[in-house]
Scaffold this active site. Structure first.
Site, PDB file in Angstrom:
ATOM      1  N   HIS A  18       3.070   1.684   3.022  1.00 38.52           N
ATOM      2  CA  HIS A  18       1.767   2.186   3.463  1.00 38.52           C
ATOM      3  C   HIS A  18       0.719   1.075   3.468  1.00 38.52           C
ATOM      4  O   HIS A  18       0.468   0.425   2.450  1.00 38.52           O
ATOM      5  CB  HIS A  18       1.336   3.303   2.507  1.00 38.52           C
ATOM      6  CG  HIS A  18       0.122   4.054   2.919  1.00 38.52           C
ATOM      7  ND1 HIS A  18      -0.898   4.360   2.048  1.00 38.52           N
ATOM      8  CD2 HIS A  18      -0.248   4.587   4.109  1.00 38.52           C
ATOM      9  CE1 HIS A  18      -1.823   5.051   2.663  1.00 38.52           C
ATOM     10  NE2 HIS A  18      -1.461   5.203   3.922  1.00 38.52           N
ATOM     11  N   GLU A  45       3.288   0.602   7.723  1.00 42.34           N
ATOM     12  CA  GLU A  45       2.264   1.388   8.389  1.00 42.34           C
ATOM     13  C   GLU A  45       0.949   0.631   8.292  1.00 42.34           C
ATOM     14  O   GLU A  45       0.679  -0.026   7.279  1.00 42.34           O
ATOM     15  CB  GLU A  45       2.152   2.763   7.702  1.00 42.34           C
ATOM     16  CG  GLU A  45       1.169   3.722   8.349  1.00 42.34           C
ATOM     17  CD  GLU A  45      -0.233   3.665   7.756  1.00 42.34           C
ATOM     18  OE1 GLU A  45      -1.114   4.354   8.276  1.00 42.34           O
ATOM     19  OE2 GLU A  45      -0.452   2.909   6.777  1.00 42.34           O
ATOM     20  N   ASP A  47      -3.411   0.542  10.045  1.00 42.45           N
ATOM     21  CA  ASP A  47      -4.470   1.239  10.777  1.00 42.45           C
ATOM     22  C   ASP A  47      -5.158   0.262  11.729  1.00 42.45           C
ATOM     23  O   ASP A  47      -5.550  -0.838  11.312  1.00 42.45           O
ATOM     24  CB  ASP A  47      -5.503   1.790   9.795  1.00 42.45           C
ATOM     25  CG  ASP A  47      -4.874   2.704   8.756  1.00 42.45           C
ATOM     26  OD1 ASP A  47      -4.518   3.832   9.107  1.00 42.45           O
ATOM     27  OD2 ASP A  47      -4.721   2.271   7.594  1.00 42.45           O
ATOM     28  N   HIS A  60      -8.781   0.633   7.747  1.00 39.43           N
ATOM     29  CA  HIS A  60      -8.618   2.074   7.633  1.00 39.43           C
ATOM     30  C   HIS A  60      -9.931   2.826   7.813  1.00 39.43           C
ATOM     31  O   HIS A  60     -10.036   3.750   8.619  1.00 39.43           O
ATOM     32  CB  HIS A  60      -8.000   2.437   6.286  1.00 39.43           C
ATOM     33  CG  HIS A  60      -7.896   3.909   6.066  1.00 39.43           C
ATOM     34  ND1 HIS A  60      -8.906   4.658   5.497  1.00 39.43           N
ATOM     35  CD2 HIS A  60      -6.906   4.783   6.354  1.00 39.43           C
ATOM     36  CE1 HIS A  60      -8.544   5.927   5.447  1.00 39.43           C
ATOM     37  NE2 HIS A  60      -7.332   6.036   5.955  1.00 39.43           N
ATOM     38  N   GLU A 120      -1.047   3.232  13.117  1.00 41.35           N
ATOM     39  CA  GLU A 120      -1.908   4.403  13.227  1.00 41.35           C
ATOM     40  C   GLU A 120      -3.162   4.002  13.993  1.00 41.35           C
ATOM     41  O   GLU A 120      -3.891   3.095  13.593  1.00 41.35           O
ATOM     42  CB  GLU A 120      -2.299   4.965  11.862  1.00 41.35           C
ATOM     43  CG  GLU A 120      -3.194   6.187  12.020  1.00 41.35           C
ATOM     44  CD  GLU A 120      -3.685   6.800  10.726  1.00 41.35           C
ATOM     45  OE1 GLU A 120      -4.665   7.579  10.777  1.00 41.35           O
ATOM     46  OE2 GLU A 120      -3.117   6.482   9.668  1.00 41.35           O
TER      47      GLU A 120
END
Length: 252
Positions: A18, A45, A47, A60, A120
């Site tokens: 993450h 992952e 952002d 993020h 993301e």
């Protein structure tokens, strides 16, 4: 290959770090990706959002305050300003001076090491379509010569995924959910998503079965406890996103 064809050919590792390495390094930085790799992870992952002058970079929050020495809405600053910020000192002195990376730099890093990425799309409010388009365009270009490691694009914002689909329909997409809102399955199908990515507590035997019957892969965030991980593995989830790269060996 179109996005809708991809569920039968799922190339991604089950375990996903993450924001790079969870909480062990400053999130969404190259330092976090390097630390995740040291723990054996091969998929991350992150952002992605747009600067005011159209550069796709990793962050993020909507604002800079929590994870940099800047302040205000990140998407209202140009890249020349953002690139000078310290994105590491907030975490610990050892990471002082760590910069915000561009998505292009992250793409080069992943390709150099043979790693996969879940991007993301995290737009500044009001820029959903534009951010989806920009992320998809960059990803399509960056991974054009490495189709075996094409990134998975996900978002909570259907308009962001719509922008991605319009720009690069060949890239796989996943709808992020924090609740089972009415019409989620129809939206996922209209966007030709290949996956649903949920808060791990939303998955049970019935919801996993429903997603699979719809031809969708199943992923969960953010899984940091043994009991939760074991529960999801028993369901056979395709992807488990975790902060605890130090607790969960990715080969399990």
């Amino acid at each position: 290959m179109i996005a809708g064809d991809r569920p039968g050919n799922w190339p991604y590792p089950r375990w996903i770090a993450h924001r790079g390495a969870g909480k062990l390094a400053p999130e969404n930085t190259l330092a976090a990706f390097r630390l995740g790799a040291e723990h054996g992870y091969r998929m991350y992952e992150c952002d992605a959002k747009l600067s005011a002058d159209g550069v796709v970079f990793l962050l993020h929050d909507a604002t800079l305050d929590r994870t940099t020495n800047g302040s205000g809405i990140a998407g209202e600053h140009d890249w020349a300003t953002l690139s000078q910020l310290d994105a590491g000192r907030w975490h610990s002195h050892a990471f002082a001076g760590e910069a915000l990376p561009t998505l292009a730099a992250v793409a080069r890093h992943c390709q150099a090491h043979g790693h996969w990425l879940n991007i993301e799309i995290k737009p500044t409010p009001g820029t959903e379509l534009a951010t989806g388009r920009a992320v998809a365009q960059l990803a399509a270009q960056a991974w054009a010569r490495d189709p075996e490691r094409t990134p998975l694009l996900t978002s909570f914002q259907p308009d962001a995924l719509r922008g991605a689909k319009e720009t690069a329909p060949q890239l796989p997409r996943g709808l992020l959910l924090d609740t089972w809102w009415d019409g989620w399955l129809g939206v996922a199908h209209s966007l030709e998503c290949v996956a649903i990515v949920c808060n791990h507590a939303l998955w049970d035997a019935a919801t996993v079965a429903r997603a699979r019957e719809a031809g969708l892969r199943t992923l969960a965030y953010t899984v940091n406890d043994e009991w939760a991980a074991q529960r999801l593995m028993d369901f056979g989830l395709d992807g488990i996103i975790t902060d605890r790269v130090d607790l969960f060996p990715p080969g399990r």
